[in-house]
Design a protein around this motif. Structure first.
Motif, mmCIF file in Angstrom:
data_model
loop_
_atom_site.group_PDB
_atom_site.id
_atom_site.type_symbol
_atom_site.label_atom_id
_atom_site.label_comp_id
_atom_site.label_asym_id
_atom_site.label_seq_id
_atom_site.Cartn_x
_atom_site.Cartn_y
_atom_site.Cartn_z
ATOM 1 N N LYS A 1 0.837 -1.196 0.000
ATOM 2 C CA LYS A 1 0.000 0.000 0.000
ATOM 3 C C LYS A 1 0.870 1.242 0.000
ATOM 4 C CE LYS A 1 -0.705 0.041 5.003
ATOM 5 N NZ LYS A 1 -1.671 0.048 6.080
ATOM 6 N N GLY A 2 0.312 2.334 -0.408
ATOM 7 C CA GLY A 2 1.107 3.551 -0.470
ATOM 8 C C GLY A 2 0.335 4.679 -1.113
ATOM 9 N N ASP B 1 3.950 8.790 -4.947
ATOM 10 C CA ASP B 1 5.261 8.138 -4.908
ATOM 11 C C ASP B 1 5.318 6.913 -5.803
ATOM 12 O OD1 ASP B 1 5.842 9.879 -2.662
ATOM 13 O OD2 ASP B 1 4.444 8.582 -1.594
ATOM 14 N N PHE B 2 4.167 6.417 -6.177
ATOM 15 C CA PHE B 2 4.091 5.152 -6.889
ATOM 16 C C PHE B 2 3.010 5.274 -7.937
ATOM 17 C CE2 PHE B 2 4.994 0.662 -6.625
ATOM 18 C CZ PHE B 2 6.272 0.730 -6.119
ATOM 19 N N GLN C 1 3.556 1.906 -12.488
ATOM 20 C CA GLN C 1 4.468 1.100 -11.664
ATOM 21 C C GLN C 1 3.713 -0.004 -10.937
ATOM 22 O OE1 GLN C 1 6.113 4.662 -9.731
ATOM 23 N NE2 GLN C 1 8.135 3.776 -10.056
ATOM 24 N N LEU D 1 4.243 -3.984 -11.338
ATOM 25 C CA LEU D 1 4.527 -4.852 -10.189
ATOM 26 C C LEU D 1 3.563 -6.045 -10.163
ATOM 27 C CD1 LEU D 1 5.393 -3.350 -6.765
ATOM 28 C CD2 LEU D 1 4.158 -5.468 -6.874
ATOM 29 N N LEU E 1 4.437 -8.423 -13.102
ATOM 30 C CA LEU E 1 5.670 -9.206 -12.928
ATOM 31 C C LEU E 1 5.526 -10.236 -11.812
ATOM 32 C CD1 LEU E 1 8.413 -6.453 -13.324
ATOM 33 C CD2 LEU E 1 7.806 -8.227 -14.946
ATOM 34 N N PRO F 1 6.796 3.300 1.264
ATOM 35 C CA PRO F 1 7.060 3.248 -0.173
ATOM 36 C C PRO F 1 7.355 4.621 -0.769
ATOM 37 C CG PRO F 1 4.736 2.828 0.295
ATOM 38 C CD PRO F 1 5.449 2.798 1.615
ATOM 39 N N GLU F 2 6.942 5.670 -0.067
ATOM 40 C CA GLU F 2 7.201 7.018 -0.596
ATOM 41 C C GLU F 2 8.706 7.327 -0.614
ATOM 42 O OE1 GLU F 2 5.558 6.272 2.128
ATOM 43 O OE2 GLU F 2 5.847 7.702 3.767
ATOM 44 N N PHE G 1 10.997 4.973 -1.561
ATOM 45 C CA PHE G 1 11.690 4.023 -2.447
ATOM 46 C C PHE G 1 12.412 4.732 -3.599
ATOM 47 C CE2 PHE G 1 8.639 0.213 -1.430
ATOM 48 C CZ PHE G 1 9.083 0.242 -0.127
ATOM 49 N N ARG G 2 11.735 5.733 -4.156
ATOM 50 C CA ARG G 2 12.336 6.426 -5.300
ATOM 51 C C ARG G 2 13.644 7.109 -4.870
ATOM 52 N NH1 ARG G 2 8.288 10.248 -7.925
ATOM 53 N NH2 ARG G 2 7.192 8.305 -8.285
ATOM 54 N N LEU H 1 10.897 -5.145 -7.059
ATOM 55 C CA LEU H 1 10.286 -4.617 -8.281
ATOM 56 C C LEU H 1 10.146 -3.101 -8.196
ATOM 57 C CD1 LEU H 1 7.536 -7.345 -8.758
ATOM 58 C CD2 LEU H 1 9.537 -7.007 -10.197
ATOM 59 N N ALA H 2 9.714 -2.653 -7.027
ATOM 60 C CA ALA H 2 9.497 -1.209 -6.866
ATOM 61 C C ALA H 2 10.811 -0.436 -6.940
ATOM 62 C CB ALA H 2 8.812 -0.940 -5.531
ATOM 63 N N ARG I 1 13.316 -1.411 -8.581
ATOM 64 C CA ARG I 1 13.904 -1.785 -9.877
ATOM 65 C C ARG I 1 15.324 -2.340 -9.701
ATOM 66 N NH1 ARG I 1 13.365 3.007 -13.764
ATOM 67 N NH2 ARG I 1 12.671 4.293 -12.062
#
Lengths: 275, 179
Positions: A4-5, A9-10, A14, A18, A21, B97-98, B100-101, B138-139, B141
């Protein structure tokens, strides 16, 4: 565990990548600006999509994709409102109104259009609910995600390309020295004129963006256009320190002997193990 | 006395200081300051210059662990800290996750500074909001060959496992270079 997010940012692309894949099965719930989308996937393929308040019943989808007329749609809503999508689909096929292919291609078109709309969402929260799929009465499809990902990536690619062309907003712009170029003869948009009015080696692109109230993407787009047109070029801002000279890299190992280096790493391994 | 160093890097609040604290034999020389920015107030203090931990290997060898400041405005320290490193660890908060980039960007920056071996540590894997490793790969990469390791920075055994994996990578690269 949680997948989750935030869409900031995502991106949707993407997320689809994900899911594709990892061949995930479940439902992606996206709480976007003003509405919620639920997209179901089976083994990494698009199975179902539903957008917030929209009527996602089979009858409505068939009407929207012009498989049935408005009067047929009204009739179905009145007489078949208690039927599940699967029951209605079977009824229409058995009665010879539509083929199975008609129904499936309508659903695919509808679901894909929902995904296309999601590409424009840049704000919102998402969560993936593993193994959650639409109820038994719903008709699901199997759509490969690759083409959709490519479509979504095109938008992303523009952004990435602009970042490559203009890697830093802390640089300044100056007019190219091309005698004979008269800005007044060039047709610029209002945004481009606003940027042009601030072009000066003392102003960084970031400062120009702030002054013209443009976001990073907008200012990069305009600056890229001006560069391509040969009107401006990127320069180091006046007064900025020169780049640091390259200093020779310090050596990671205190010895140049390969065997001693290996012995050193083995000593480190033994020490860490014994901690 | 011979010294070698490894760098622990990653975004703000990824757990770099905790990681070094878990294994350092000295109290970590931390350069923390109270956070003033509202946007970054997910913790009380942050590293502004570097964290510095030490592991004495034997009479003749010491390993230093340097933690980089996570906030972007202190990134001028990164290149200095990366000089002469044996390898580096990129810490990523599995629950955010914010970041990750940014983690990916930091990883690429450090790769550009020095082509030394590295591993990625997925920290806070003990928390219920943590992303699964394969999803994170994956996120972020990450190439399948890059080691992405589960980590809980305040647990010594977990930190040891990450350090060992980095050392195994360093050794493997040396052996591959010999072949």
């Amino acid at each position: 565990m949680a997948l989750k997010g935030n869409l900031r940012d995502f991106s949707i692309t993407q997320l689809l990548n994900l899911i594709n894949l990892a061949q995930k099965t479940g439902t992606l719930v996206i709480e976007g600006p003003g509405e919620t989308a639920q997209i179901a996937f089976r083994q990494g393929k698009l199975a179902y999509a539903q957008l917030g308040g929209e009527d996602g019943s089979l009858a409505a989808i068939l009407h929207q994709t012009r498989r049935i007329s408005a009067s047929q749609y009204r009739l179905l809503k009145e007489r078949a409102s208690t039927m599940s999508d699967k029951e209605l689909g079977l009824l229409l096929i058995n009665a010879g109104y539509l083929t199975q292919d008609d129904i499936l291609s309508s659903l695919q078109t509808y679901f894909i259009n929902i995904i296309r709309r999601l590409f424009t969402w840049v704000e919102g929260f998402f969560r993936f609910e593993p193994d959650t799929l639409p109820g038994d009465g719903k008709i699901t499809v199997r759509v490969d995600l690759e083409n959709l990902i490519i479509e979504g990536s095109r938008q992303l690619r523009e952004w990435e390309q602009l970042q490559e062309e203009i890697p830093s907003l802390d640089m300044a712009l100056k007019f190219t020295e091309r005698p004979g170029t008269n800005l007044r003869n060039i047709s610029l948009s209002v945004e481009e004129w606003r940027v042009v009015s601030y072009v000066n080696p003392r102003n960084t692109i970031r400062q120009i963006a702030r002054a013209t109230k443009m976001n990073d993407l907008e200012i990069r787009r305009v600056v890229y256009g001006l560069i391509q047109a040969g009107l401006v070029e990127i320069v180091r801002p006046e007064g900025a320190p020169p780049p640091r000279p390259q200093v020779p890299q310090a050596r990671p190992f205190p010895t140049a002997d390969k065997n001693e280096q290996k012995s050193l790493v083995n000593r480190l391994i033994n020490r860490i193990r014994s901690l | 006395m011979q010294t070698v160093k490894m760098v622990v890097t990653g975004p703000f609040n990824a757990g770099k200081t905790a990681f070094i604290r878990s294994v350092s034999e000295i109290d970590v020389v931390a350069t923390e300051r109270r956070i003033t920015s509202e946007a970054e107030k997910v913790k009380e203090t942050t590293t502004v210059a570097m964290d510095f931990g030490r592991i004495t290997v034997d009479d003749d060898l010491v390993l230093y662990l340097f933690g980089t400041p996570g906030q972007k405005r202190f990134d001028f320290m990164w290149e200095i800290l990366s000089e002469g490193m044996l390898g580096f660890i990129v810490m990523v908060d599995s629950t955010r996750p914010e970041t990750f980039r940014e983690a990916r960007s930091i990883l690429q920056t450090f790769r550009a500074y020095a082509p030394t071996p590295y591993v990625v540590a997925a920290n806070k894997q003990d928390m219920k909001d943590a992303w699964e490793l394969e999803d994170m790969r994956l996120a972020l990469r990450l190439d399948p060959k890059v080691k992405l390791l589960p980590c809980v920075a305040h647990k010594k055994e977990s930190v040891k496992a990450v350090l060992l994996e980095l050392l195994y990578s360093i050794l493997a690269e040396m052996e591959a270079g010999d072949a």
